[in-house]
Design a protein around this motif. Structure first.
Motif, short mmCIF file in Angstrom:
data_model
loop_
_atom_site.label_atom_id
_atom_site.label_comp_id
_atom_site.label_asym_id
_atom_site.label_seq_id
_atom_site.Cartn_x
_atom_site.Cartn_y
_atom_site.Cartn_z
N THR A 53 -1.39 0.09 10.21
CA THR A 53 -0.45 0.45 9.17
C THR A 53 0.82 0.99 9.65
OG1 THR A 53 -1.39 3.00 9.34
CG2 THR A 53 -2.25 1.78 7.64
N SER A 54 0.79 0.56 10.98
CA SER A 54 2.12 0.93 11.68
C SER A 54 3.30 0.13 11.50
CB SER A 54 1.63 0.79 13.48
OG SER A 54 1.71 -0.79 13.89
N ALA A 55 4.45 0.41 11.77
CA ALA A 55 5.70 -0.44 11.62
C ALA A 55 5.33 -1.96 12.30
CB ALA A 55 6.83 -0.04 12.14
N THR A 56 4.39 -2.15 13.35
CA THR A 56 4.59 -3.55 13.76
C THR A 56 3.41 -4.31 13.14
OG1 THR A 56 3.17 -2.57 15.79
CG2 THR A 56 5.39 -2.89 16.04
N ALA A 57 2.42 -3.71 12.21
CA ALA A 57 1.39 -4.29 11.68
C ALA A 57 1.84 -5.47 11.15
CB ALA A 57 0.76 -3.46 10.72
N ARG A 58 0.82 -6.73 11.20
CA ARG A 58 1.35 -8.13 10.86
C ARG A 58 0.92 -8.12 9.21
NH1 ARG A 58 2.05 -11.46 15.46
NH2 ARG A 58 3.28 -10.12 16.95
N ILE A 59 -0.38 -7.50 9.00
CA ILE A 59 -0.99 -8.16 7.64
C ILE A 59 -0.99 -6.77 6.89
CG2 ILE A 59 -1.80 -10.03 8.54
CD1 ILE A 59 -4.52 -8.72 8.60
N PHE A 60 -0.87 -5.49 7.17
CA PHE A 60 -1.07 -4.49 6.39
C PHE A 60 -2.54 -4.61 5.73
CE2 PHE A 60 3.25 -4.71 6.91
CZ PHE A 60 3.68 -3.42 7.28
#
Length: 208
Positions: A53-60
């Motif tokens: 769930t971070s800002a760098t997540a690729r696919i959430f």
């Protein structure tokens, strides 16, 4: 409209409000609304930046898990994902691995007549056999795709209940790669032709 300290019940109030043409929909004000949040308890999930769930997540992934965490389709097909790589650790405690139920392992016979001898665990295009090698990279990829999830162990897989089909075919030699993908195609085609009795419901392949 004010109904504070009203002598009317909620249902009576709703009926009175419905009579007012300014309102198109009326319902009780529910007090049990909860935020959707499907976060698995796997030990390594907090550092899985690519799926989290971070800002760098690729696919959430948690947003998708809010909708479904099932590894089986609505029509009852178990999702199988082929990892076309250098191999997979068949003894890894955090992996759901596909097994060819109509094949007897290590008997030297093509029991299910699919053209592949002893392909109980998958297929090696290197040795044209069912002997799957252990490979760190392939195991890592398998875990990302379909590790056992929400089991307080290891990492979280994108498809919680999906199965991993190991195919050893990571190569610069074209014929090896084609054989690997040909095996995945054979299993899916067989699954379709037998209405799920044989083969595998392969829905994705990865060859990173």
């Amino acid at each position: 409209m004010e109904f504070n300290n009203s002598k009317y019940s909620v249902l009576q109030i709703i009926e009175m409000i419905k009579e007012n043409e300014k309102f198109s929909l009326v319902q009780p004000n529910h007090n049990n609304v909860t935020s959707r949040s499907t976060i698995p308890n796997d030990l390594e999930f907090p550092v899985q930046w690519s799926v989290g769930t971070s800002a760098t997540a690729r696919i959430f992934a948690p947003e998708a898990w809010d909708i479904s965490t099932d590894g089986v389709t609505l029509t009852g097909d178990t999702i199988v994902m082929a990892v076309v790589d250098g191999g997979v650790d068949l003894n890894h405690i955090d992996l759901n691995l596909f097994k060819n139920k109509h094949e007897i392992p290590n008997n030297g016979i093509d029991d299910d007549n699919n053209g592949y001898v002893d392909d109980y665990d998958g297929w090696s295009a290197y040795s044209q056999s069912g002997n799957i090698e252990n490979d760190d990279h392939g195991t890592h990829i398998a875990g990302t795709m379909g590790a056992k999830t929400n089991n307080s162990e290891g990492v979280a897989g994108i498809v919680w209940g999906g199965l991993i089909l190991p195919i050893n075919a990571s190569s610069s030699l074209e014929s090896v790669v084609i054989e690997g993908y040909g095996y995945a195609l054979e299993l899916r085609s067989t699954y379709n032709e037998t209405n799920g009795d044989s083969g595998a419901f392969v829905v994705a392949t990865n060859s990173s």
